[in-house]
Motif scaffolding. Sequence first.
Motif, PDB file in Angstrom:
ATOM      1  N   LEU A  87       0.784  -1.258   0.115  1.00 11.01           N
ATOM      2  CA  LEU A  87       0.100   0.140   0.035  1.00 11.01           C
ATOM      3  C   LEU A  87       0.896   1.356  -0.115  1.00 11.01           C
ATOM      4  O   LEU A  87       0.127   2.458   0.014  1.00 11.01           O
ATOM      5  N   ALA A  88       2.119   1.122  -0.082  1.00 14.54           N
ATOM      6  CA  ALA A  88       2.882   2.056  -0.014  1.00 14.54           C
ATOM      7  C   ALA A  88       2.846   3.331  -1.026  1.00 14.54           C
ATOM      8  O   ALA A  88       2.766   4.735  -0.753  1.00 14.54           O
ATOM      9  N   ASP A  89       2.195   3.013  -2.244  1.00 11.35           N
ATOM     10  CA  ASP A  89       1.953   3.911  -3.093  1.00 11.35           C
ATOM     11  C   ASP A  89       0.416   4.274  -3.430  1.00 11.35           C
ATOM     12  O   ASP A  89       0.035   4.959  -4.488  1.00 11.35           O
ATOM     13  N   GLY A  90      -0.415   4.022  -2.341  1.00  7.82           N
ATOM     14  CA  GLY A  90      -1.751   4.321  -2.457  1.00  7.82           C
ATOM     15  C   GLY A  90      -2.643   3.210  -2.690  1.00  7.82           C
ATOM     16  O   GLY A  90      -2.034   1.914  -2.744  1.00  7.82           O
ATOM     17  N   LEU A  91      -4.015   3.292  -2.447  1.00  7.89           N
ATOM     18  CA  LEU A  91      -4.907   2.307  -2.588  1.00  7.89           C
ATOM     19  C   LEU A  91      -4.731   1.725  -4.090  1.00  7.89           C
ATOM     20  O   LEU A  91      -5.045   2.715  -5.171  1.00  7.89           O
ATOM     21  N   PRO A  92      -4.608   0.464  -4.419  1.00 11.18           N
ATOM     22  CA  PRO A  92      -4.654  -0.092  -5.769  1.00 11.18           C
ATOM     23  C   PRO A  92      -6.248  -0.110  -6.303  1.00 11.18           C
ATOM     24  O   PRO A  92      -7.178   0.084  -5.551  1.00 11.18           O
ATOM     25  N   ASP A  93      -6.647   0.068  -7.643  1.00  9.76           N
ATOM     26  CA  ASP A  93      -7.692   0.114  -8.086  1.00  9.76           C
ATOM     27  C   ASP A  93      -8.592  -1.103  -7.455  1.00  9.76           C
ATOM     28  O   ASP A  93      -9.793  -1.205  -7.592  1.00  9.76           O
ATOM     29  N   GLN A  94      -7.968  -2.527  -7.825  1.00 10.61           N
ATOM     30  CA  GLN A  94      -8.408  -3.667  -7.409  1.00 10.61           C
ATOM     31  C   GLN A  94      -8.149  -4.055  -6.044  1.00 10.61           C
ATOM     32  O   GLN A  94      -7.103  -3.682  -5.503  1.00 10.61           O
ATOM     33  N   PRO A  95      -9.086  -4.876  -5.480  1.00 11.54           N
ATOM     34  CA  PRO A  95      -8.841  -5.380  -4.058  1.00 11.54           C
ATOM     35  C   PRO A  95      -7.417  -6.151  -3.920  1.00 11.54           C
ATOM     36  O   PRO A  95      -6.953  -6.685  -4.870  1.00 11.54           O
ATOM     37  N   PRO A  96      -6.414  -5.830  -2.797  1.00  8.96           N
ATOM     38  CA  PRO A  96      -5.517  -6.624  -2.833  1.00  8.96           C
ATOM     39  C   PRO A  96      -5.622  -8.034  -2.317  1.00  8.96           C
ATOM     40  O   PRO A  96      -6.796  -8.431  -2.064  1.00  8.96           O
ATOM     41  N   SER A  97      -4.643  -8.694  -2.688  1.00 15.31           N
ATOM     42  CA  SER A  97      -4.958 -10.448  -2.644  1.00 15.31           C
ATOM     43  C   SER A  97      -5.181 -10.525  -1.148  1.00 15.31           C
ATOM     44  O   SER A  97      -5.887 -11.668  -0.974  1.00 15.31           O
ATOM     45  N   PHE A  98      -4.519  -9.940  -0.078  1.00 17.61           N
ATOM     46  CA  PHE A  98      -5.101 -10.342   1.292  1.00 17.61           C
ATOM     47  C   PHE A  98      -6.601 -10.263   1.460  1.00 17.61           C
ATOM     48  O   PHE A  98      -7.196 -10.968   2.291  1.00 17.61           O
ATOM     49  N   LEU A  99      -7.224  -9.305   0.884  1.00 16.29           N
ATOM     50  CA  LEU A  99      -8.619  -9.015   1.148  1.00 16.29           C
ATOM     51  C   LEU A  99      -9.672 -10.119   0.361  1.00 16.29           C
ATOM     52  O   LEU A  99     -10.554 -10.890   0.968  1.00 16.29           O
ATOM     53  N   ILE A 100      -8.983 -10.642  -0.897  1.00 14.18           N
ATOM     54  CA  ILE A 100      -9.594 -11.562  -1.677  1.00 14.18           C
ATOM     55  C   ILE A 100      -9.269 -12.813  -0.778  1.00 14.18           C
ATOM     56  O   ILE A 100     -10.329 -13.678  -0.695  1.00 14.18           O
ATOM     57  N   ASP A 101      -8.222 -13.066  -0.210  1.00 13.71           N
ATOM     58  CA  ASP A 101      -7.991 -14.353   0.730  1.00 13.71           C
ATOM     59  C   ASP A 101      -8.797 -14.601   1.823  1.00 13.71           C
ATOM     60  O   ASP A 101      -9.225 -15.635   1.917  1.00 13.71           O
ATOM     61  N   TYR A 102      -8.929 -13.386   2.455  1.00 12.71           N
ATOM     62  CA  TYR A 102      -9.842 -13.203   3.537  1.00 12.71           C
ATOM     63  C   TYR A 102     -11.304 -13.713   3.246  1.00 12.71           C
ATOM     64  O   TYR A 102     -11.867 -14.403   3.926  1.00 12.71           O
ATOM     65  N   VAL A 103     -11.824 -13.286   1.950  1.00 12.54           N
ATOM     66  CA  VAL A 103     -13.243 -13.265   1.772  1.00 12.54           C
ATOM     67  C   VAL A 103     -13.093 -14.865   1.366  1.00 12.54           C
ATOM     68  O   VAL A 103     -14.340 -15.477   1.411  1.00 12.54           O
ATOM     69  N   GLN A 104     -12.212 -15.191   0.542  1.00 13.62           N
ATOM     70  CA  GLN A 104     -12.235 -16.669   0.344  1.00 13.62           C
ATOM     71  C   GLN A 104     -12.287 -17.498   1.472  1.00 13.62           C
ATOM     72  O   GLN A 104     -13.042 -18.586   1.382  1.00 13.62           O
ATOM     73  N   HIS A 105     -11.568 -17.169   2.450  1.00  9.74           N
ATOM     74  CA  HIS A 105     -11.446 -18.096   3.693  1.00  9.74           C
ATOM     75  C   HIS A 105     -12.781 -17.866   4.414  1.00  9.74           C
ATOM     76  O   HIS A 105     -13.395 -19.182   4.875  1.00  9.74           O
ATOM     77  N   ILE A 106     -13.675 -17.204   4.177  1.00  8.22           N
ATOM     78  CA  ILE A 106     -15.011 -16.941   4.759  1.00  8.22           C
ATOM     79  C   ILE A 106     -15.922 -17.842   3.813  1.00  8.22           C
ATOM     80  O   ILE A 106     -16.712 -18.512   4.441  1.00  8.22           O
ATOM     81  N   ALA A 107     -15.749 -17.683   2.636  1.00 10.76           N
ATOM     82  CA  ALA A 107     -16.707 -18.498   1.587  1.00 10.76           C
ATOM     83  C   ALA A 107     -16.317 -20.058   1.839  1.00 10.76           C
ATOM     84  O   ALA A 107     -17.098 -21.032   1.966  1.00 10.76           O
ATOM     85  N   ASP A 108     -15.010 -20.255   2.183  1.00 10.85           N
ATOM     86  CA  ASP A 108     -14.649 -22.001   2.562  1.00 10.85           C
ATOM     87  C   ASP A 108     -15.230 -22.400   3.939  1.00 10.85           C
ATOM     88  O   ASP A 108     -15.374 -23.390   3.928  1.00 10.85           O
ATOM     89  N   HIS A 109     -15.722 -21.453   4.919  1.00 11.73           N
ATOM     90  CA  HIS A 109     -16.489 -21.686   5.987  1.00 11.73           C
ATOM     91  C   HIS A 109     -17.676 -21.063   6.385  1.00 11.73           C
ATOM     92  O   HIS A 109     -17.970 -20.585   7.419  1.00 11.73           O
TER      93      HIS A 109
END
Length: 197
Positions: A87-109
């Motif tokens: 995030l050092a250069d600002g918010l990217p346009d697309q969700p970062p991988s950690f957020l996608i991974d977290y939502v996937q974790h919730i989907a898995d459970h």
Amino acid sequence: MIRVQPDQRRPTDDPRVLRSQGLLRAAILELGREGPIDGVAISDITGRAGVSRSTFYDHYTDKETLLADAIERQALDAGISVREAGLADGLPDQPPSFLIDYVQHIADHAELYRNVLGEYGSATVHARLARRMASILVEGYQLLGEHAPAESSLPIEVDAAALAGAVLAVLAHWLEHLPRTPPSVVASWIWEIVGRE
């Protein structure tokens, strides 16, 4: 008899303690996948874990604390970290991988989180998740530094708490009403909310 609760935040390397806590966490996660948590009794947890009631109370004051610990440990084990988002250069346009991974974790459970965040879920778990998300958001703001979204008159912790509540509301709505929506799309919804100025 007055039962003195151990300091649950103090880490231990005692294999017996770690084994008992692991069995209890696994048991409540299994039970949470099977149905609403408010219908789960301590005897259900100890029976599933194969430990005594006194062993339960040696480690936890109540089932909500156990469930909150189990869910938090599960997320930590999934390796979710805002520091890896770049995030050092600002918010990217697309969700970062950690957020996608977290939502996937919730989907898995999904069944577990649906039961925990739903109408008959656990206020303790909801509060712990909100606190954890708020602390992640504060850390994210700090990593962004000057690239953070437009400055608010609210203290950063208040802003993060409000966003954490919004994120949990999105997740609960998704699990309850839109379960077929892919995790990547849900992550993009959350990212749009987080990135609003």
